[in-house]
Design a protein around this motif. Sequence first.
Motif, PDB file in Angstrom:
ATOM      1  N   LEU A  34       0.888  -1.167   0.000  1.00  0.00           N
ATOM      2  CA  LEU A  34       0.000   0.000   0.000  1.00  0.00           C
ATOM      3  C   LEU A  34       0.923   1.213   0.000  1.00  0.00           C
ATOM      4  O   LEU A  34       1.618   1.462   0.987  1.00  0.00           O
ATOM      5  CB  LEU A  34      -0.869   0.022   1.258  1.00  0.00           C
ATOM      6  CG  LEU A  34      -1.976  -1.021   1.358  1.00  0.00           C
ATOM      7  CD1 LEU A  34      -2.545  -1.053   2.774  1.00  0.00           C
ATOM      8  CD2 LEU A  34      -3.082  -0.701   0.383  1.00  0.00           C
ATOM      9  N   LEU A  35       0.961   1.944  -1.112  1.00  0.00           N
ATOM     10  CA  LEU A  35       1.945   3.025  -1.300  1.00  0.00           C
ATOM     11  C   LEU A  35       1.234   4.363  -1.469  1.00  0.00           C
ATOM     12  O   LEU A  35       0.219   4.448  -2.159  1.00  0.00           O
ATOM     13  CB  LEU A  35       2.763   2.716  -2.570  1.00  0.00           C
ATOM     14  CG  LEU A  35       3.712   3.794  -3.086  1.00  0.00           C
ATOM     15  CD1 LEU A  35       4.885   4.008  -2.130  1.00  0.00           C
ATOM     16  CD2 LEU A  35       4.237   3.438  -4.480  1.00  0.00           C
ATOM     17  N   GLY A  36       1.822   5.406  -0.875  1.00  0.00           N
ATOM     18  CA  GLY A  36       1.264   6.745  -1.085  1.00  0.00           C
ATOM     19  C   GLY A  36       1.899   7.727  -0.124  1.00  0.00           C
ATOM     20  O   GLY A  36       2.588   7.330   0.820  1.00  0.00           O
ATOM     21  N   PRO A  37       1.670   9.016  -0.338  1.00  0.00           N
ATOM     22  CA  PRO A  37       2.274  10.027   0.532  1.00  0.00           C
ATOM     23  C   PRO A  37       1.607  10.039   1.913  1.00  0.00           C
ATOM     24  O   PRO A  37       0.543   9.441   2.095  1.00  0.00           O
ATOM     25  CB  PRO A  37       1.991  11.344  -0.207  1.00  0.00           C
ATOM     26  CG  PRO A  37       0.804  11.068  -1.058  1.00  0.00           C
ATOM     27  CD  PRO A  37       0.853   9.609  -1.402  1.00  0.00           C
ATOM     28  N   SER A  38       2.216  10.748   2.840  1.00  0.00           N
ATOM     29  CA  SER A  38       1.704  10.819   4.198  1.00  0.00           C
ATOM     30  C   SER A  38       0.263  11.336   4.198  1.00  0.00           C
ATOM     31  O   SER A  38      -0.052  12.303   3.505  1.00  0.00           O
ATOM     32  CB  SER A  38       2.615  11.757   4.992  1.00  0.00           C
ATOM     33  OG  SER A  38       2.160  11.818   6.295  1.00  0.00           O
ATOM     34  N   GLY A  39      -0.595  10.648   4.939  1.00  0.00           N
ATOM     35  CA  GLY A  39      -1.980  11.109   5.072  1.00  0.00           C
ATOM     36  C   GLY A  39      -2.917  10.621   3.982  1.00  0.00           C
ATOM     37  O   GLY A  39      -4.091  10.986   3.958  1.00  0.00           O
ATOM     38  N   CYS A  40      -2.431   9.742   3.076  1.00  0.00           N
ATOM     39  CA  CYS A  40      -3.284   9.324   1.945  1.00  0.00           C
ATOM     40  C   CYS A  40      -4.287   8.242   2.334  1.00  0.00           C
ATOM     41  O   CYS A  40      -5.166   7.912   1.549  1.00  0.00           O
ATOM     42  CB  CYS A  40      -2.422   8.842   0.778  1.00  0.00           C
ATOM     43  SG  CYS A  40      -1.635   7.260   1.094  1.00  0.00           S
ATOM     44  N   GLY A  41      -4.146   7.665   3.526  1.00  0.00           N
ATOM     45  CA  GLY A  41      -5.131   6.674   3.960  1.00  0.00           C
ATOM     46  C   GLY A  41      -4.633   5.237   3.944  1.00  0.00           C
ATOM     47  O   GLY A  41      -5.393   4.304   4.168  1.00  0.00           O
ATOM     48  N   LYS A  42      -3.313   5.039   3.738  1.00  0.00           N
ATOM     49  CA  LYS A  42      -2.822   3.666   3.637  1.00  0.00           C
ATOM     50  C   LYS A  42      -2.851   2.951   4.992  1.00  0.00           C
ATOM     51  O   LYS A  42      -3.257   1.786   5.065  1.00  0.00           O
ATOM     52  CB  LYS A  42      -1.434   3.607   2.977  1.00  0.00           C
ATOM     53  CG  LYS A  42      -0.403   4.535   3.554  1.00  0.00           C
ATOM     54  CD  LYS A  42       0.769   4.699   2.604  1.00  0.00           C
ATOM     55  CE  LYS A  42       1.888   5.500   3.268  1.00  0.00           C
ATOM     56  NZ  LYS A  42       1.484   6.871   3.669  1.00  0.00           N
ATOM     57  N   THR A  43      -2.453   3.655   6.069  1.00  0.00           N
ATOM     58  CA  THR A  43      -2.481   3.014   7.389  1.00  0.00           C
ATOM     59  C   THR A  43      -3.915   2.700   7.793  1.00  0.00           C
ATOM     60  O   THR A  43      -4.198   1.622   8.327  1.00  0.00           O
ATOM     61  CB  THR A  43      -1.809   3.918   8.447  1.00  0.00           C
ATOM     62  OG1 THR A  43      -0.422   4.010   8.113  1.00  0.00           O
ATOM     63  CG2 THR A  43      -1.947   3.348   9.846  1.00  0.00           C
ATOM     64  N   THR A  44      -4.825   3.615   7.498  1.00  0.00           N
ATOM     65  CA  THR A  44      -6.233   3.374   7.843  1.00  0.00           C
ATOM     66  C   THR A  44      -6.751   2.156   7.088  1.00  0.00           C
ATOM     67  O   THR A  44      -7.463   1.314   7.644  1.00  0.00           O
ATOM     68  CB  THR A  44      -7.080   4.625   7.514  1.00  0.00           C
ATOM     69  OG1 THR A  44      -6.490   5.742   8.181  1.00  0.00           O
ATOM     70  CG2 THR A  44      -8.506   4.469   7.971  1.00  0.00           C
ATOM     71  N   THR A  45      -6.368   2.024   5.809  1.00  0.00           N
ATOM     72  CA  THR A  45      -6.780   0.847   5.025  1.00  0.00           C
ATOM     73  C   THR A  45      -6.243  -0.428   5.668  1.00  0.00           C
ATOM     74  O   THR A  45      -6.970  -1.405   5.877  1.00  0.00           O
ATOM     75  CB  THR A  45      -6.262   0.963   3.569  1.00  0.00           C
ATOM     76  OG1 THR A  45      -6.767   2.170   3.009  1.00  0.00           O
ATOM     77  CG2 THR A  45      -6.678  -0.209   2.718  1.00  0.00           C
ATOM     78  N   LEU A  46      -4.950  -0.401   6.023  1.00  0.00           N
ATOM     79  CA  LEU A  46      -4.330  -1.589   6.635  1.00  0.00           C
ATOM     80  C   LEU A  46      -4.993  -1.924   7.972  1.00  0.00           C
ATOM     81  O   LEU A  46      -5.259  -3.095   8.268  1.00  0.00           O
ATOM     82  CB  LEU A  46      -2.830  -1.343   6.838  1.00  0.00           C
ATOM     83  CG  LEU A  46      -2.055  -2.556   7.318  1.00  0.00           C
ATOM     84  CD1 LEU A  46      -1.795  -3.511   6.158  1.00  0.00           C
ATOM     85  CD2 LEU A  46      -0.709  -2.164   7.933  1.00  0.00           C
ATOM     86  N   ARG A  47      -5.258  -0.881   8.761  1.00  0.00           N
ATOM     87  CA  ARG A  47      -5.863  -1.109  10.085  1.00  0.00           C
ATOM     88  C   ARG A  47      -7.269  -1.721   9.953  1.00  0.00           C
ATOM     89  O   ARG A  47      -7.661  -2.553  10.759  1.00  0.00           O
ATOM     90  CB  ARG A  47      -5.902   0.197  10.893  1.00  0.00           C
ATOM     91  CG  ARG A  47      -4.494   0.606  11.407  1.00  0.00           C
ATOM     92  CD  ARG A  47      -4.514   1.962  12.086  1.00  0.00           C
ATOM     93  NE  ARG A  47      -5.417   2.000  13.223  1.00  0.00           N
ATOM     94  CZ  ARG A  47      -5.137   1.554  14.444  1.00  0.00           C
ATOM     95  NH1 ARG A  47      -3.949   1.041  14.690  1.00  0.00           N
ATOM     96  NH2 ARG A  47      -6.024   1.636  15.414  1.00  0.00           N
ATOM     97  N   MET A  48      -7.987  -1.311   8.916  1.00  0.00           N
ATOM     98  CA  MET A  48      -9.311  -1.927   8.697  1.00  0.00           C
ATOM     99  C   MET A  48      -9.146  -3.390   8.281  1.00  0.00           C
ATOM    100  O   MET A  48      -9.883  -4.263   8.740  1.00  0.00           O
ATOM    101  CB  MET A  48     -10.086  -1.152   7.634  1.00  0.00           C
ATOM    102  CG  MET A  48     -10.572   0.200   8.114  1.00  0.00           C
ATOM    103  SD  MET A  48     -11.753   0.957   6.977  1.00  0.00           S
ATOM    104  CE  MET A  48     -10.714   1.560   5.666  1.00  0.00           C
ATOM    105  N   MET A  49      -8.143  -3.647   7.407  1.00  0.00           N
ATOM    106  CA  MET A  49      -7.917  -5.028   6.965  1.00  0.00           C
ATOM    107  C   MET A  49      -7.516  -5.913   8.150  1.00  0.00           C
ATOM    108  O   MET A  49      -7.856  -7.090   8.208  1.00  0.00           O
ATOM    109  CB  MET A  49      -6.818  -5.068   5.890  1.00  0.00           C
ATOM    110  CG  MET A  49      -7.226  -4.416   4.593  1.00  0.00           C
ATOM    111  SD  MET A  49      -5.839  -4.176   3.464  1.00  0.00           S
ATOM    112  CE  MET A  49      -5.620  -5.831   2.817  1.00  0.00           C
ATOM    113  N   ALA A  50      -6.794  -5.303   9.097  1.00  0.00           N
ATOM    114  CA  ALA A  50      -6.281  -6.078  10.232  1.00  0.00           C
ATOM    115  C   ALA A  50      -7.290  -6.206  11.365  1.00  0.00           C
ATOM    116  O   ALA A  50      -7.085  -6.986  12.286  1.00  0.00           O
ATOM    117  CB  ALA A  50      -5.005  -5.425  10.750  1.00  0.00           C
TER     118      ALA A  50
END
Length: 365
Positions: A34-50
């Motif tokens: 999951l790639l993108g600049p800071s604040g793009c929502g990648k951690t939130t996506t991962l946290r939902m998946m997890a």
Amino acid sequence: MAQIRIENLRKEFGAFTAVESSTFNVEDGEFFMLLGPSGCGKTTTLRMMAGLELPTSGRIFIDDEEVSKKKASQRDIAFVFQMFALYPHMNVEKNIAYPLISQGMPRKQVRQRVSEVANILGIESLLKSSIRGLSGGDRQRVALGRAIVREPKAFFMDEPLGALDAEFREHMASELMSLHSRMNATTVYVTHDQLEAMQMGDKIIVMNHGVVEQFGVPQQIYDWPATMFVADFLGSPSMNFLHGNGTIASASTQVKMNETTINIPRQTETMEGEFAVGVRPEHIQLDDAASLRCAIKATEYLGTTQIVTATTEFGEVKARVASNLDVTVGAQTGLSLISDTITVFNKATGKALLSEANKAVLAHG
Ligand code: ATP
């Protein structure tokens, strides 16, 4: 091992939408970035998946079982954070064994499993050492050991190499890759570093402002960006844009920009208005006979290649050329572009126009 399916996943924090509706699949055994600049929502996506964050809407399936509302502990996954939380009062062996002991696994089996994991990570000699005395790299290995010891269905990693210096980061990246090829475990990995994503990923999702801009294998995304954002975010230097205005007709193989004609792949779409001709630095050659004229502004020697910055009437471009090419700052010359690698973008939408060259990738992207 697991296949993960994400359907229309969305997350709002109050009035703010952190992740717009996202749909993608992670195949069994894939190393997925999951790639993108800071604040793009990648951690939130991962946290939902997890299972660490509840989606506002959308669904998550692990091996066809819907887990959208299940807690992390019910998903049989392991999460590896940037800052590894190890238990400082326990030695290496106990840290790695901890998840198995809390599951109630018999001691003998635990010892055997910990020894296997220590062997995979090359830390057998550290098993009795205290966590406090370990180097950053060894702590990293212990944390990985604790994640893999349970043999979860999938690993979720959030910038696990983010805190390391460049040299060690590279070393750990190749360790992670060889670990992955030995275990073949589905891994979802968050990073803002495009080189790390291209180097390690089987597939990449590029996100910006909560939106999935493109999804595919690294080379396809690099060669055929779906948007100007992706074209700019990947590559160093990034893709060049020559800015023009006018009509691009379906089936055309040229764009006319003032007195210059640029050959492009056969287009399959029509547009009118502002456009950008996108070309990677390695697809530009200095050519005194070329009709696209430029002035050399600067050169940057990189050993095997050099980066030449040139100004044209359509904007500044950077070309990657052989380091032994004699280039004079201030000289007037021409630029020839490798036409079958060009992507034309509609600047109003930021999207790539479909051509005979890119449509196979973008139509499936
Ligand atoms: P970074 O690498 O900086 O963590 P990111 O791409 O992982 O960036 P997220 O952490 O997913 O981004 O955050 C996406 C957006 O959602 C950011 O604007 C962030 O401020 C916001 N956000 C994240 N968590 C919350 C929260 N609990 N409450 C409100 N806003 C949040």
